[in-house]
Scaffold this active site. Structure first.
Site, short mmCIF file in Angstrom:
data_model
loop_
_atom_site.label_atom_id
_atom_site.label_comp_id
_atom_site.label_asym_id
_atom_site.label_seq_id
_atom_site.Cartn_x
_atom_site.Cartn_y
_atom_site.Cartn_z
N GLY A 122 43.85 45.67 49.99
CA GLY A 122 45.05 46.49 49.92
C GLY A 122 45.55 47.04 51.25
O GLY A 122 46.37 47.96 51.26
N HIS B 47 52.75 48.96 57.62
CA HIS B 47 54.06 49.07 56.99
C HIS B 47 54.77 50.35 57.45
O HIS B 47 54.15 51.27 58.01
CB HIS B 47 53.95 49.06 55.46
CG HIS B 47 53.21 50.21 54.86
ND1 HIS B 47 53.77 51.46 54.67
CD2 HIS B 47 51.94 50.30 54.39
CE1 HIS B 47 52.90 52.26 54.11
NE2 HIS B 47 51.76 51.59 53.93
N CYS C 70 46.09 51.99 54.59
CA CYS C 70 47.01 51.17 55.37
C CYS C 70 47.23 51.76 56.76
O CYS C 70 46.84 52.90 57.04
CB CYS C 70 48.36 51.06 54.65
SG CYS C 70 48.31 50.07 53.15
N ASN D 153 50.01 53.16 58.78
CA ASN D 153 51.38 53.66 58.69
C ASN D 153 52.04 53.62 60.06
O ASN D 153 51.41 53.93 61.08
CB ASN D 153 51.40 55.10 58.18
CG ASN D 153 51.13 55.20 56.68
OD1 ASN D 153 51.16 56.28 56.12
ND2 ASN D 153 50.85 54.08 56.03
#
Length: 435
Positions: free
Chosen positions: A335, A339, A356, A358
């Site tokens: 996952g 982004h 993630c 960021n």
């Protein structure tokens, strides 16, 4: 002519039927195995040409597939994520059977296996000690592959025509389990314009991955010849097609993310070109901790809906989330993406994501637009290590570990034809040859 060999005696000026009567003129004598007229020869049987008088001057092998009746339809070579097995001009060079001639030119052995269910014609030229050249021919047929036991490639990464990053592996997914891994590895030949060495590792019985010792040198073309036709992948299971993959390695772009400084630095061809503020996983749980290690960029989406249920956090759970993100680039299978996160006000200051990386919208868009599949993305500073089979974490193994996990256990030089080992034979015959 005997059951085990073929011996023609012909005039130097032409060819004539073998009569069993030796011509008085001095000629070469060659024996070809399989012999003329044999049928249902196992396609993983090597062709051998032996000179019992004189030397071998040339050997040509012609394969003509026989019409198949009631066989399973084969996958289209143009299917997405499948290497092409045919060029616009006709059959690819991967169908050509080459061979190895010993130093004194008295024995020739084919390098590759044969197409199942085909007529095979072997034309060999022998030269006598007196200098006369004689032509010998053997024609036989190979055993056809059984429906349901026809090994084919289900998908591969990259695909022909791709431009990739310097960390890009070659990933092949088969439609059936492979038990005879040594034979399949030996049938895979990697050729690059700039010499290096690599090896194959298996992840399960249906996926094999080629990785180089170091990153590819940038700006070069790579060809992968997958001569699988006739390889016995498991008992009674034969490869039925040959494939060729052609891709290009582009510029070298390596991104490094420091979990402590909250920054990403991008280097292209040895020069730093970007320095982004980022925010990694907040690390309150293992699932929310960005993995450290050498990742590769895998795929990208201009727009993506991120749903935590895909990583085991279902609706109704206190930590469930479903968000729309832009300019997403995947770098693992757990996952993790880079982004845009315009809602995160702590870029460059703190780690607040669910794992993630960021970034600002502007920076995420740049990274999205400038990333190739296979670009290295290195994360340091977290206490969660990337697993070798999480996404394309193949660089997590040292070269020594990678080579030790190869079935053949030998590096494959990409500037030399062929590959370690031989693709002929069953598992038992492979083991005997290794001894």
């Amino acid at each position: 002519m005997t059951a085990a060999s073929l011996l023609f005696t012909v005039a130097c000026s032409g060819t004539e039927e073998a009569s069993g009567v030796r011509n008085e003129s001095p000629t070469a004598e060659l024996t070809i195995v399989p012999a003329n007229g044999e049928t249902e020869v196992r396609p993983d049987t090597p062709i051998t040409v032996t000179a019992t008088r004189g030397t071998i001057e040339d050997v040509q092998v012609i394969q003509t597939p026989l019409p198949e009746e009631g066989s399973e339809a084969s996958a289209s070579p143009e299917a997405e994520n499948t290497a092409s097995d045919e060029s616009e001009e006709g059959p690819s060079e991967v169908d050509t059977i080459t061979g190895t001639l010993n130093e004194d030119k008295t024995e020739w052995v084919s390098d590759w296996t044969l197409i199942p269910g085909s007529t095979v014609t072997v034309v060999a030229k022998g030269k006598s000690p007196e200098g006369d050249v004689t032509e010998f021919t053997s024609e036989f047929t190979t055993l056809a592959a059984t429906p349901g036991k026809r090994l084919e490639i289900q998908s591969n990464f990259p695909v022909s025509g791709d431009v990739v990053g310097v960390g890009m592996p070659v990933i092949i997914n088969f439609d059936l389990p492979v038990e005879n891994k040594a034979a399949v590895e030996a049938a895979l030949e990697v050729i690059s314009e700039k010499p290096t060495q690599g090896a194959w590792n298996w992840f399960g019985d249906q996926t094999v991955v080629f990785r180089t010792e170091e990153y590819w040198e940038p700006y070069q073309k790579v060809t992968v010849n997958m001569r699988l036709a006739g390889v016995q992948a498991a008992e009674g299971v034969y490869g039925v097609k040959n494939y060729q993959l052609n891709f290009e390695v582009g510029r070298s772009q390596i991104s490094e993310v420091d979990n402590d400084t909250h920054r990403m630095i991008v280097t292209r061809d040895g020069e730093q070109i970007k320095d982004f503020p980022i925010s990694n996983g907040k690390g309150t749980t293992r699932a929310y901790t960005t993995t450290s290690g050498i990742h590769l960029t895998m795929e990208k989406y201009q727009h993506l809906v991120m749903d935590s249920s895909t990583v085991g956090i279902p609706p109704g759970h206190p930590d469930y989330y479903r968000v729309d993100v832009n300019y997403a680039v995947r770098f693992s299978n757990s996952g993790e993406f880079t982004h845009a996160a315009p809602w995160n006000g702590s870029l460059g200051q703190a780690n607040l994501s669910h794992g993630c990386i960021n970034m600002s919208t502007e920076d995420a868009r740049w990274f999205y637009e400038n990333s190739y599949m296979g670009d290295p993305l290195i994360v340091v500073g977290t206490d969660r290590e990337l697993e070798v089979d999480n996404g394309w974490g193949y660089w997590q193994r040292s070269w020594e570990e990678w080579l030790a996990n190869s079935t053949l256990g030998e590096p494959d030089r990409t500037d030399e034809p062929g590959s370690p080992g031989r693709p002929h034979g069953t598992i038992g015959e492979q083991a005997e040859a290794a001894e």
